[in-house]
Design an enzyme around this catalytic site. Structure first.
Site, short mmCIF file in Angstrom:
data_model
loop_
_atom_site.label_atom_id
_atom_site.label_comp_id
_atom_site.label_asym_id
_atom_site.label_seq_id
_atom_site.Cartn_x
_atom_site.Cartn_y
_atom_site.Cartn_z
N THR A 188 37.78 30.31 33.13
CA THR A 188 38.98 31.15 33.02
C THR A 188 39.74 30.60 31.82
O THR A 188 39.93 29.39 31.71
CB THR A 188 39.85 31.02 34.29
OG1 THR A 188 39.06 31.36 35.43
CG2 THR A 188 41.07 31.92 34.23
N TYR B 285 29.59 38.87 46.77
CA TYR B 285 31.00 38.92 47.19
C TYR B 285 31.23 39.38 48.62
O TYR B 285 32.35 39.27 49.12
CB TYR B 285 31.81 39.77 46.20
CG TYR B 285 31.92 41.23 46.50
CD1 TYR B 285 30.82 42.07 46.32
CD2 TYR B 285 33.11 41.79 46.96
CE1 TYR B 285 30.91 43.42 46.58
CE2 TYR B 285 33.20 43.15 47.23
CZ TYR B 285 32.11 43.95 47.03
OH TYR B 285 32.21 45.29 47.30
N GLU C 179 35.52 49.06 33.61
CA GLU C 179 36.29 50.30 33.66
C GLU C 179 36.21 51.06 32.34
O GLU C 179 36.07 52.28 32.33
CB GLU C 179 37.77 50.00 33.92
CG GLU C 179 38.10 49.61 35.33
CD GLU C 179 39.58 49.28 35.42
OE1 GLU C 179 40.39 50.20 35.41
OE2 GLU C 179 39.90 48.08 35.44
N LYS D 118 33.16 34.13 39.25
CA LYS D 118 34.47 33.92 38.62
C LYS D 118 34.71 32.47 38.23
O LYS D 118 35.58 32.20 37.40
CB LYS D 118 35.58 34.32 39.61
CG LYS D 118 35.53 35.74 40.09
CD LYS D 118 36.13 36.69 39.10
CE LYS D 118 36.31 38.07 39.71
NZ LYS D 118 36.97 38.97 38.78
N HIS E 289 43.43 49.49 38.45
CA HIS E 289 42.18 48.71 38.45
C HIS E 289 41.52 48.77 39.82
O HIS E 289 40.32 49.03 39.93
CB HIS E 289 42.49 47.26 38.06
CG HIS E 289 41.30 46.35 38.11
ND1 HIS E 289 40.24 46.46 37.23
CD2 HIS E 289 41.01 45.31 38.93
CE1 HIS E 289 39.34 45.51 37.51
NE2 HIS E 289 39.78 44.80 38.54
N TYR F 103 45.58 40.85 42.51
CA TYR F 103 44.87 42.13 42.27
C TYR F 103 45.95 43.20 42.17
O TYR F 103 45.95 44.16 42.93
CB TYR F 103 43.95 42.34 43.49
CG TYR F 103 42.79 43.29 43.35
CD1 TYR F 103 41.92 43.24 42.27
CD2 TYR F 103 42.53 44.22 44.35
CE1 TYR F 103 40.82 44.09 42.19
CE2 TYR F 103 41.44 45.08 44.28
CZ TYR F 103 40.58 45.00 43.20
OH TYR F 103 39.49 45.84 43.14
N THR G 89 43.57 41.92 37.03
CA THR G 89 43.34 42.77 35.86
C THR G 89 44.44 43.81 35.72
O THR G 89 44.71 44.55 36.68
CB THR G 89 41.98 43.49 36.01
OG1 THR G 89 40.99 42.51 36.31
CG2 THR G 89 41.62 44.23 34.74
N ASP H 187 40.22 36.28 32.86
CA ASP H 187 39.44 35.87 34.04
C ASP H 187 38.03 36.42 33.90
O ASP H 187 37.66 37.42 34.51
CB ASP H 187 40.14 36.41 35.30
CG ASP H 187 39.47 35.93 36.56
OD1 ASP H 187 38.91 34.82 36.55
OD2 ASP H 187 39.52 36.67 37.56
N ARG I 233 29.73 40.48 36.63
CA ARG I 233 29.74 41.60 37.58
C ARG I 233 28.48 41.69 38.41
O ARG I 233 28.52 42.12 39.57
CB ARG I 233 29.94 42.93 36.83
CG ARG I 233 31.21 43.02 36.03
CD ARG I 233 32.44 43.01 36.92
NE ARG I 233 33.66 43.14 36.13
CZ ARG I 233 34.85 42.77 36.56
NH1 ARG I 233 35.01 42.26 37.77
NH2 ARG I 233 35.91 42.90 35.78
N GLU J 36 38.63 40.07 32.12
CA GLU J 36 39.73 40.63 32.89
C GLU J 36 41.02 40.26 32.18
O GLU J 36 41.35 39.09 32.02
CB GLU J 36 39.71 40.12 34.35
CG GLU J 36 38.54 40.73 35.12
CD GLU J 36 38.62 40.58 36.63
OE1 GLU J 36 39.31 39.66 37.11
OE2 GLU J 36 37.99 41.41 37.32
N ASP K 289 44.22 34.06 42.35
CA ASP K 289 44.10 35.27 41.55
C ASP K 289 44.45 36.48 42.40
O ASP K 289 43.86 36.69 43.46
CB ASP K 289 42.68 35.39 40.99
CG ASP K 289 42.61 36.37 39.82
OD1 ASP K 289 43.66 36.71 39.26
OD2 ASP K 289 41.48 36.78 39.47
N GLN L 98 28.65 38.97 41.00
CA GLN L 98 29.72 39.35 41.93
C GLN L 98 29.24 40.39 42.95
O GLN L 98 29.50 40.28 44.14
CB GLN L 98 30.90 39.88 41.13
CG GLN L 98 32.15 40.20 41.95
CD GLN L 98 33.30 40.71 41.06
OE1 GLN L 98 33.19 40.73 39.84
NE2 GLN L 98 34.38 41.12 41.68
N GLU M 126 44.61 39.60 32.08
CA GLU M 126 45.60 39.23 33.10
C GLU M 126 46.74 38.45 32.46
O GLU M 126 46.63 37.96 31.33
CB GLU M 126 44.96 38.33 34.19
CG GLU M 126 43.78 38.96 34.90
CD GLU M 126 43.41 38.26 36.20
OE1 GLU M 126 44.26 37.53 36.75
OE2 GLU M 126 42.26 38.45 36.65
CA CA Z 1 40.76 38.49 38.27
#
Ligand code: CA
Length: 440
Positions: A266, A253, A382, A262, A143, A138, A368, A242, A246, A208, A136, A249, A210
């Site tokens: 998916t 993370y 967001e 995550k 974002h 970014y 994202t 995805d 949060r 997310e 994945d 995470q 994507e």
């Molecule tokens: Ca992602």
């Protein structure tokens, strides 16, 4: 790049392929694996046309194609598309051309192919490839900046962002195909002000938006793919959600990146639109003059001239109350892939620069795909300003993060004067209640 298969004047003998809002006109020809719903048939490859599916297994058996096209149809007859993906662009292109000619008005193959069609309304789909590895990325600077601002208001974008296509290794076993539900993940969180972490259902469940990039032929371990060859290793693109926890995470993370936040699910769309089908919607890849230009291994004339793609994207949300009232999902975001900071050729070149081998069916997530304005954000964190400004839906309900029973639907399409409108179908998933935390 463009050939007779892209001609916007082409029409199919199948009437439903001519509907003005149809995702699957004869200029598209995306691939999936399918079978008749509720049957014990084997999954096999199919190509979308209008509201029907051309059964590649039946087509290969009918013996109406020849050469590379027949070889590709045979490879696409298997339960997953990996063998077709491994063949490379000459075979994919031969099959596309043969299908385009067979499915257009006036084809002498109409009578042979009509009985091989399966209505999409009667089909069920599977994940289209055996996905050995899922990476994945970014690639939206918008974002990365917005998320960064929530965590580091004074220093939202880390200094590596404009030099390195940032990515991490994801989890392939929990990739599911559109239409399935998944249970709200359970995990460990550290609520603000708490003395110690606790375990329980995720309270900040997010989406997310994507695109998924399915790899075609791979590279040998130890050998890199140069940027000008990168796109010839890409089979096509799908929609990808995805799902992200949060709160889990935020606690887990650091320092090694997302893990259980995550890996619970998916969702991918069943249909993969080939890069060849996307050729009319290319755009130049540009960088703001004040930004660093890509390092040589991430730069090429071809990439600068047409490495970006204008794929329009939309996220829609349907709550259980909306569903009970018979209301469809309401759009909460519209944006385009054109805003990505890195192109897919750059992702492939970067992924392999250290000699890492990609394999047919490997999946790369774009990350994202938020655009430059707040309404173009591809994640709830967001869209709601970090969970502080709820969205109000047409039903009058409000949402900060996802609640149980919520359905999220992604759509993607391309349109441009002088080209046909093509679409990617739909990528949906529904949030089911969390399961109990088991301790024995
Ligand atoms: Ca992602």
């Amino acid at each position: 790049m463009l050939n007779e298969t892209h001609d916007p004047g082409l029409s199919s003998w199948l009437a439903s392929a001519q509907a003005p809002d149809c995702d699957f006109p004869v200029q598209n020809l995306p691939f999936a694996v399918f079978r008749r719903r509720g049957s014990s048939e084997s999954f096999r490859g199919g190509v979308a046309l209008g509201d029907q599916i051309v059964d590649l297994s039946a087509l290969a058996s009918a013996g109406v194609l020849d050469g590379e096209a027949q070889r590709a149809a045979l490879a696409g007859s298997q339960t997953k598309l990996n063998a077709l993906m491994a063949l490379g662009p000459v075979a994919w292109s031969a099959l596309r051309l043969a299908l385009s000619r067979a499915l257009r008005v006036g084809s002498r193959l109409q009578a042979a192919i009509e009985p091989l069609l399966v209505p999409q309304a009667q089909a069920e789909y599977d994940v289209p490839a055996h996905i050995g590895d899922y990476t994945d990325f970014y690639t939206s600077i918008h974002h990365a900046t917005q998320i960064g601002r929530l965590f580091r208001p004074d220093n939202p974008l880390l200094p590596n962002y404009k030099w390195v296509p940032i990515g991490y290794h994801g989890r392939s076993s929990s990739i599911v195909v559109s239409g399935q539900g998944f249970h709200r993940p359970v995990g460990q969180t550290m609520p603000p002000g708490a003395a110690q972490p606790s375990v329980g259902p995720c309270k900040r469940l997010d989406i997310e938006l994507e695109l998924g990039i399915f790899m075609g032929a791979g590279n040998a371990l130890g050998e890199s793919i140069p940027i000008d060859a990168a796109e010839s290793h890409v089979f096509g693109l799908c929609l990808l959600n995805d799902w992200s926890a949060r709160d889990i995470q935020a606690w887990e993370y650091q320092p090694l990146g997302p893990f259980l936040a995550k890996s619970f699910a998916t969702t991918v769309s069943p249909w993969i639109v080939t890069l060849e089908a996307l050729a009319p919607y290319r755009l130049p890849f540009t960088r703001p003059a004040d930004d660093p230009q890509p390092l040589p291994y991430l730069d090429s004339a071809v990439n600068r001239e047409g490495g970006a793609l204008d794929i329009r994207l939309e996220v829609a949300l349907q709550t259980p109350r909306m569903r009970e009232a018979g209301h469809g999902a309401a759009a909460i975001c519209r944006t385009s892939y054109r805003h990505a900071y890195w192109t897919l050729a750059q992702l492939v070149a970067h992924h392999t620069v250290n000699g890492c081998n990609l394999q047919p069916g490997d999946l790369l997530g774009s990350g994202t795909l938020s655009g430059p304005t707040p309404q173009e954000a591809g994640a709830l964190i967001e869209l709601t300003g970090g969970g502080k400004q709820p969205l109000t839906l047409p039903s009058g309900e409000q949402r900060v993060f996802l609640e149980d029973g919520d359905l999220v639907s992604l759509r993607g399409w391309c349109e441009r004067p002088g080209a046909a409108r093509i679409g990617m179908g739909e990528c949906t998933g529904t949030v089911l209640p969390a399961r109990e935390v088991r301790v024995r």
